[in-house]
Design an enzyme around this catalytic site. Structure first.
Site, PDB file in Angstrom:
ATOM      1  CB  SER A  58      -8.523  -5.331   2.632  1.00 53.83           C
ATOM      2  OG  SER A  58      -7.591  -5.942   3.509  1.00 53.83           O
ATOM      3  CE  LYS A  59      -2.069  -4.124  -1.967  1.00 53.79           C
ATOM      4  NZ  LYS A  59      -0.967  -5.006  -1.609  1.00 53.79           N
ATOM      5  NE  ARG A  60      -3.786  -2.668   4.530  1.00 49.25           N
ATOM      6  CZ  ARG A  60      -4.884  -2.272   5.161  1.00 49.25           C
ATOM      7  NH1 ARG A  60      -5.212  -2.780   6.329  1.00 49.25           N
ATOM      8  NH2 ARG A  60      -5.661  -1.360   4.627  1.00 49.25           N
ATOM      9  CG  ASP A  88      -0.737  -8.404   0.279  1.00 49.21           C
ATOM     10  OD1 ASP A  88      -1.033  -9.027  -0.762  1.00 49.21           O
ATOM     11  OD2 ASP A  88      -0.567  -7.166   0.321  1.00 49.21           O
TER      12      ASP A  88
END
Ligand code: GLU
Length: 502
Positions: free
Chosen positions: A260-262, A265
């Protein structure tokens, strides 16, 4: 006769474009091009609560950057347009009406409050065969009353009536035989109270209307497939149903769950194709492009996430991918994303690219960093010299800025302890040898010969020379650097450094 291949990438414009989405677009594209088919971009924007301004333009720009160009799209138009579902709104009701008439769908008048109350009472509540007869819908209400409710514009949704005790089976080209038990499927909403279709109705209606032959999409859509297959059957189009190809998930580096994008990050790497700015919060999420990836490398690494050509070959151009791609070689298992490996692909692409290809990228990065180059600064030989040291295009700055900006600081700790008067004398003499006519090799010979005259070991002079020219212990061959800098700049740098070393 085989039908002409028509495939579609059907993103919802809800935010940044995840690399899994780009891979879906890519596989659609490769398959279309390999088969002289048509690749369609269709924007699925029927869920107005999730619509994000600018997301469609952003998706288009990501595809363009990757060289994945649609043949039909909202921008280009085409025979089967419009290609934005919100603009096709009027076409969906007929399908819902047809399904109601054939009793495969029904009107549901339950208010949001009534549904909420049910969900509170039964936390696992599913609107479906076990519960539908206790709800307010055209299966439980008298037909004349249904007509009255409709005539009075009472808000309603249309739901599919999923049959009991059936197995919906189909062939997925990657997974083989797949089967779902209808008793576990709820009566999905097809048409919403605002008259907009849901994804389930719109996707089937449009895949039919646009004559789609193969549906390539992420594995997360596999559970929706039985609903779609029921709709294809109930609408009477089963004979024209496309082939199903559910692509494996792209997993976190440790293999635990979907990337996921998380995760990006948290682990410090991009997940989106290009920078995405959230229009509400202004938050910027970094993309592969801005991180310094070449589009060719990005496309190459995406293709290898879940696919290979059966050999050890890892570097593919788009043309090679179009030639070699085959659905049969897509793996069923999820593909772990490894950022180091992603950088390896980029490094391969950078080091094999001609400097003319790299030049505009490097110029743009210099401009972006606000580093001004002298008007006649020639980046090409510099690029040629340092490209195999760069994994990201942005690495060109650290690897080449010293050619254009003389060092402000020196790694004195590496020089000072062994510095002496003899070495200073040597460099003063070496300045006189410098000449723009000399090649890097000749410069090295002169350097060594002079060292001998001064009774110094060339090995002890190389490091100080490098630090004089670039400031630290890095960079390509020091005589290559001196050659590119030219005699006068090299002499200037020797002078500047000598002031600090002595
Ligand atoms: N609109 C869906 C998405 O956002 C498309 C799924 C499909 O290809 O059927 O991914």
């Amino acid at each position: 006769m085989e039908k002409k291949v028509r495939v579609r990438f059907a993103p919802s414009p809800t935010g940044g474009l995840h690399l899994g989405g780009v891979r879906t677009a890519l596989f659609n594209y490769l398959f279309a091009k390999q088969n002289n088919g048509t690749f369609i971009l269709r924007v699925e924007d029927t869920d107005q609560t999730r619509f994000v301004a600018g997301a469609e333009e952003y998706i288009t720009s990501c595809l363009e950057w990757c060289g994945i160009s649609p043949d039909e799209s909202p921008q280009l138009g085409g025979e089967y347009g419009p290609y934005r579902q919100s603009e096709r709104k009027a076409t969906y009701k007929q399908y819902a009406d047809q399904l109601i008439a054939s009793r495969h769908a029904y009107y549901a008048f339950d208010t949001p409050e009534e549904l909420d109350a049910k969900r509170k009472e039964f936390p696992n509540f599913l609107y479906g065969q076990a519960t539908r007869m206790q709800m307010r819908n055209s299966l439980t209400i008298d037909p004349s009353e249904v007509q009255e409710l409709l005539a009075n514009n009472t808000p309603y949704v249309v739901r599919i009536k999923v049959p009991e005790d059936e197995q919906v089976s189909f062939i997925d080209i990657i997974r083989g035989h797949v089967s779902f038990d209808t008793n576990l499927i709820d009566d999905k909403v097809l048409l919403k109270a605002d008259g907009m279709p849901t994804y389930h109705l719109a996707v089937v209606a449009d895949d039919y209307a646009m004559k789609i032959t193969h549906i390539f999409r992420g594995e997360e859509w596999l559970p929706s497939a039985p609903v779609h297959i029921l709709l294809w059957r109930y609408l009477g189009y089963a004979d024209e149903m496309p082939h199903w190809v559910h692509l494996p998930l792209i997993l976190r580096p440790d293999g635990n769950g979907k990337l996921s994008k998380r995760d990006g990050d948290r682990l410090g790497f991009p997940v989106y194709a290009q920078n995405w700015t959230d229009p509400k919060t202004g938050e910027v999420t970094k993309g592969f492009k801005e991180m310094g990836f070449m589009p060719e490398a990005f496309v190459n690494l995406l293709a290898m996430l879940g696919w290979n050509d059966g050999s050890d070959k890892e570097i593919f151009t788009m043309e090679e991918l179009i030639r070699s791609f085959s659905i049969e070689r897509i793996s069923k298992a999820g593909a772990k994303f490894d950022f180091e490996k992603a950088k390896w692909y980029n490094h391969e692409w950078i080091k094999n690219a001609p400097s003319a290809t790299l030049l505009p990228y490097v110029q743009a990065i210099y401009a972006e960093k606000g580093i001004e180059l002298q008007p006649n600064a020639d980046l090409s030989p510099v690029i040629e010299l340092v490209k195999d040291r760069c994994s990201l295009l942005t690495d060109f700055i650290t690897q080449s800025v010293y050619f254009f900006v003389s060092p402000k600081e020196y790694d004195l700790a590496a020089v000072k302890p062994k510095w002496n008067e003899e070495k200073a004398t040597f460099f003063n003499a070496f300045k006189l040898v410098l000449n723009d006519e000399l090649t890097a090799g000749e410069l090295e010979e002169q350097f060594k010969a002079l060292a001998q005259t001064h009774q110094l070991k060339p090995g002890e002079l190389m490091l100080p020379f490098r630090i004089m020219l670039v400031g630290g212990k890095f960079g390509p061959g020091v005589f290559d650097i001196a050659k590119i800098l030219g005699a006068s700049e090299t002499a200037n740098r020797i002078n500047n450094a000598l002031e600090q070393f002595n």
